[in-house]
Write an enzyme that holds these catalytic residues in place. Sequence first.
Site, short mmCIF file in Angstrom:
data_model
loop_
_atom_site.label_atom_id
_atom_site.label_comp_id
_atom_site.label_asym_id
_atom_site.label_seq_id
_atom_site.Cartn_x
_atom_site.Cartn_y
_atom_site.Cartn_z
N GLY A 125 39.08 -7.36 -25.60
CA GLY A 125 39.51 -7.94 -27.15
C GLY A 125 40.27 -9.35 -27.35
CG ASN A 130 35.58 -12.75 -29.12
OD1 ASN A 130 35.43 -13.92 -29.62
ND2 ASN A 130 35.12 -12.51 -27.94
NE ARG A 190 21.89 4.28 -30.59
CZ ARG A 190 20.86 3.62 -30.42
NH1 ARG A 190 20.74 3.02 -29.26
NH2 ARG A 190 20.02 3.09 -31.50
CG LEU A 227 26.30 -0.45 -33.94
CD1 LEU A 227 26.98 -1.25 -34.78
CD2 LEU A 227 27.31 1.02 -33.91
CG ASN A 237 27.23 -8.98 -31.41
OD1 ASN A 237 28.46 -8.64 -30.82
ND2 ASN A 237 25.94 -9.42 -30.81
CG HIS A 261 24.76 -12.74 -27.17
ND1 HIS A 261 24.64 -11.47 -26.53
CD2 HIS A 261 23.87 -13.49 -26.86
CE1 HIS A 261 23.83 -11.64 -25.77
NE2 HIS A 261 23.39 -12.84 -25.56
N GLY A 268 17.41 -4.40 -33.65
CA GLY A 268 16.93 -4.99 -32.25
C GLY A 268 18.10 -5.27 -31.48
CB VAL A 269 18.44 -6.02 -28.05
CG1 VAL A 269 19.77 -6.47 -26.87
CG2 VAL A 269 18.36 -4.43 -27.70
CG ASP A 270 22.31 -9.56 -28.47
OD1 ASP A 270 23.14 -8.97 -29.19
OD2 ASP A 270 22.32 -9.37 -27.45
#
Length: 214
Positions: free
Chosen positions: A15, A17, A66, A94, A108, A110, A144-146
């Site tokens: 945590g 961030n 999920r 998500l 997000n 990354h 998607g992923v990132d």
Amino acid sequence: MSERLPIAVLVSGTGTNLQALLNTVHGREAEVVAVASSVAGAPALARAQERGVPTGVFPRSAYADRSQRDGALADWVSERGARLVVLAGYMELLGASFLDRFPAAVINVHPSLLPAFPGLHAVEQALSYGVKVFGVTVHFVDAGVDSGAIILQRAVELPGARDPGEVLTALRPLEHSLLPQAVALFAAGTLAPDPDNPRRIAVSTDETIRVGER
Ligand code: GRF
């Protein structure tokens, strides 16, 4: 000053961030109204509790699948009035049952210069590839992923880096600066997709805007 943007922060771990957000934009441009963790006992939860921010824990194992977890998480976050959701070290994907509830309002941070090295272990991926320039990206989250549209990026040259810990130490201050900046820009309503290319997020104020620590 205009009304503070209510934000929820999703976490899974340490945590730092989240702490950067609590130290900068919280109580100014934004109000952290909820912190949710995928991991019970994550140190990030204590950081929120210390500032009196409501916390919730939504472990994947507590739900049938999920999608049900994402739905429960979305309900909790929206009951608290969040209008922006910030993933700050949230180590789960998500799905649509969450993202559809917060269109164009999930971001997000990354630890790579996307689109290079998405997904887990980004710094290890970059080291293994042999890059000389590392960096941080804050981006919108899509299915998607990132892979969502990029809001802010910053690079750092580390030509001799060999150790993931050393790179992460160099990247942390960049993350802790860029993520609050992105929240402040969102709160100011200054992030907008370029009509000619919706992947390009036009930032209509100076991207170097400084968000002060208290
Ligand atoms: C950060 O490196 C972030 O880029 C990644 O997860 C890490 C979270 O760190 N997504 P912390 O929990 O905020 O300290």
